[in-house]
Write an enzyme that holds these catalytic residues in place. Structure first.
Site, PDB file in Angstrom:
ATOM      1  N   SER A   1      -9.910   2.162   2.659  1.00  0.00           N
ATOM      2  CA  SER A   1      -8.981   2.852   1.787  1.00  0.00           C
ATOM      3  C   SER A   1      -7.985   1.943   1.064  1.00  0.00           C
ATOM      4  O   SER A   1      -7.420   2.345   0.059  1.00  0.00           O
ATOM      5  CB  SER A   1      -8.200   3.887   2.595  1.00  0.00           C
ATOM      6  OG  SER A   1      -7.352   3.256   3.531  1.00  0.00           O
TER       7      SER A   1
ATOM      8  N   LYS B   1       0.862  -1.198   0.000  1.00  0.00           N
ATOM      9  CA  LYS B   1       0.000   0.000   0.000  1.00  0.00           C
ATOM     10  C   LYS B   1       0.892   1.240   0.000  1.00  0.00           C
ATOM     11  O   LYS B   1       1.880   1.292   0.745  1.00  0.00           O
ATOM     12  CB  LYS B   1      -0.901  -0.029   1.245  1.00  0.00           C
ATOM     13  CG  LYS B   1      -1.909   1.109   1.312  1.00  0.00           C
ATOM     14  CD  LYS B   1      -2.800   0.992   2.551  1.00  0.00           C
ATOM     15  CE  LYS B   1      -3.911   2.034   2.561  1.00  0.00           C
ATOM     16  NZ  LYS B   1      -4.802   1.916   3.734  1.00  0.00           N
TER      17      LYS B   1
ATOM     18  N   SER C   1     -10.215   0.034   6.945  1.00  0.00           N
ATOM     19  CA  SER C   1      -9.594   0.080   5.617  1.00  0.00           C
ATOM     20  C   SER C   1      -8.902  -1.189   5.133  1.00  0.00           C
ATOM     21  O   SER C   1      -8.530  -1.264   3.966  1.00  0.00           O
ATOM     22  CB  SER C   1      -8.591   1.221   5.554  1.00  0.00           C
ATOM     23  OG  SER C   1      -9.274   2.400   5.269  1.00  0.00           O
TER      24      SER C   1
HETATM   25  N1  GLN Z   1     -13.516   4.720   5.937  1.00  0.00           N
HETATM   26  C1  GLN Z   1     -12.870   5.185   7.122  1.00  0.00           C
HETATM   27  C2  GLN Z   1     -12.455   6.633   6.974  1.00  0.00           C
HETATM   28  O1  GLN Z   1     -12.635   7.162   5.921  1.00  0.00           O
HETATM   29  C3  GLN Z   1     -11.706   4.307   7.477  1.00  0.00           C
HETATM   30  C4  GLN Z   1     -10.470   4.612   6.737  1.00  0.00           C
HETATM   31  C5  GLN Z   1      -9.301   3.791   7.203  1.00  0.00           C
HETATM   32  O2  GLN Z   1      -9.454   2.797   7.894  1.00  0.00           O
HETATM   33  N2  GLN Z   1      -8.114   4.244   6.836  1.00  0.00           N
HETATM   34  O3  GLN Z   1     -11.967   7.235   7.878  1.00  0.00           O
END
Ligand code: GLN
Length: 484
Positions: free
Chosen positions: A155, A78, A179
């Protein structure tokens, strides 16, 4: 051998050890898939040449019998993990020319175990999002898409899409509020967010430091166990990393679930929960019951406050963490008439809309007058949510819930993009886990009526990833989910 990129990491390692394939051959096959799959937009940066050099070393190590835990396994990383001398963008314009002079601890651990890095995977900008659509480099396409292009979840959308489309053997992800688990669920992969402190955050670009954790996204439970074993471990460079021994996860998957108490939280079954999601949830519980586990209804009474709590605390931490991107030290700079102008121009054009929104919310909830009303209240609520889990774990060994209330939706879905709250609501089953610092895994349980993967979540006690993997392995055996 037919298509070697369809093998799991564990199967691939066997084939490498038995000299049925070489790492160079394997890496080339993955590079070919990467090239063929460019329309998925899963990679921001491809590193084919570097990967082939690493693969050559891996083959030498197999020849001399010095092969390590993940020798010669091609992984995707990532693009939130700093990789020495390889561009690391966080999918943001503000870092699109950033080449870190150092390696994150997690990726260093993987390299020390012989892994090969194919490239850097797309994500939501600074990991803020649930659909991979906030990336400066454009959205990722879910490989399960049919007529319309669907989101891979976020994400870590690039990670899940790349694993699903065999563009890497497994990938790293990070999880602040879901995410790893949500994209794994949307793409039919398995992913685990370990206990907070299990993996070092050193060299991972920070979103919300008290919630961020690294973890793997892979083809199955055993691969996740193996990957996590390599990624985890105490690191003195991260003061929140825990000095706790890392168990031999992949070799502890054979445990029995007989007599194990599986908690099913009643608050996770709100009125209007999608029927398919609910019935797969029941099915997963049935699988475990048939193996002798005891299914028990539990209560997590503060669940209804979890989203609000998360969406105060995560932006608060993000607004502080992202203050460093000022156009002075590193990253993108937009010039200005004076220093203030330079800051404003840099941050206005360097950050995308969602990141700006989070910085604004975070700054607001931390400002004098609002701090007590929002930030402090959210911190108190975080403790109550944590206590709910601790109370629940007095009555059960593990908790079973769906990962997401929905399946993958179309890229550009107006209801999500026009009202960000609708996007945030998708995190309803995942954020509490981060607020409480617990380990949680998502695995595919089956397909929806329209042919899209659905995920189940297993939440464990702190540092009890072993039980999480064990129970997940049993559900996996019974669900017989067919990978893409
Ligand atoms: N969807 C969540 C957010 O936008 C989680 C994102 C994440 O875990 N990095 O904050």
């Amino acid at each position: 051998m037919s298509d070697i990129t369809k093998l799991t990491v564990c199967e691939t390692l066997k084939a490498l050890q038995n000299k049925e394939i070489s790492s160079v051959e394997l890496t080339k096959a993955y590079i070919e898939n990467m090239e063929k799959g460019r329309h998925y937009n899963a990679y921001i940066t491809e590193c084919a040449d570097k990967a082939l050099k690493q693969a050559e070393i891996a083959d030498k190590n197999y020849q001399s019998g010095n092969n390590r835990l993940l020798e010669g396994i091609p992984l995707g990383i990532k693009d939130l993990f700093c990789t020495k001398d390889i561009r690391t963008t966080a999918a943001s314009h503000i870092l699109d020319n950033f080449i870190p002079p150092y390696e994150s601890t997690v990726t260093q651990n993987l390299l020390n175990d012989g892994a090969v890095f194919l490239g850097k995977l797309n994500l939501d900008e600074f990991a803020m999002g649930g659909s991979n659509e906030t990336s400066y480099f454009g959205p990722v396409v879910n490989p399960w898409s049919k007529d319309t292009d669907l989101v891979p979840g976020g994400s870590s959308g690039g990670s899940a899409a790349a694993v699903a489309a065999n563009m890497c053997a497994a990938a790293t992800g990070t999880d602040t509020g879901g995410s790893i688990r949500e994209p794994a669920a949307f793409c039919g992969c398995t992913g685990i967010k370990p206990t907070y402190g299990r993996c070092s955050r050193y060299g991972i670009i920070a979103f919300a430091s008290s919630l961020d954790q690294a973890g793997p996204i892979a083809k199955d439970v055993k691969d996740c166990a193996l990957l996590l074993q390599s990624m985890a471990g105490f690191d003195e460079k991260d003061s929140t990393s825990c000095d706790i021994a890392v168990p031999d996860f992949p070799n502890l998957l054979n445990g029995d679930v007989k007599g194990l108490v599986v908690g099913v939280p009643k608050e996770y079954r709100p009125q209007g929960l999608n029927d398919e999601v609910a019935s797969y949830w029941d099915k997963a519980a049935e699988y475990l019951k048939a193996r002798g586990a005891i299914i028990k209804e539990i209560s997590l009474p503060h669940t209804k406050y979890a989203l609000a709590t998360y969406y105060v605390l995560a932006p608060a931490e993000a607004s502080s963490n992202l203050a460093r991107y000022d156009g002075i030290r590193y990253g993108f700079r937009a010039e200005g008439k004076n220093l203030d102008d330079l800051y404003i121009n840099t941050r206005t054009s360097g950050f995308g809309k969602e990141v700006q929104r989070r910085i604004m919310i975070g700054t607001y909830v931390l400002s004098a007058g609002y701090y007590d009303a929002y930030y402090l209240k959210a911190q108190k609520m975080r403790r109550l949510i944590h206590n709910d889990f601790m109370e629940a774990f007095k009555q059960c060994d593990i908790i079973l819930t769906p990962t997401s209330p929905i399946t993958a939706f179309p890229i550009g879905d107006e209801s999500m993009l026009e009202n960000p709250i609708n996007m945030y609501l998708n995190d309803v089953f995942t954020v509490s886990v981060n607020l409480a610092g617990l380990p949680a895994l998502s695995l595919p349980i089956g397909l929806s009526e329209n042919g899209l993967p659905l995920g189940m979540q297993l939440i464990g006690k702190p540092f009890d990833e072993v039980t999480v993997f064990n129970v997940a392995a049993k559900i996996e055996e019974d669900a017989k989910f067919e990978r893409k």
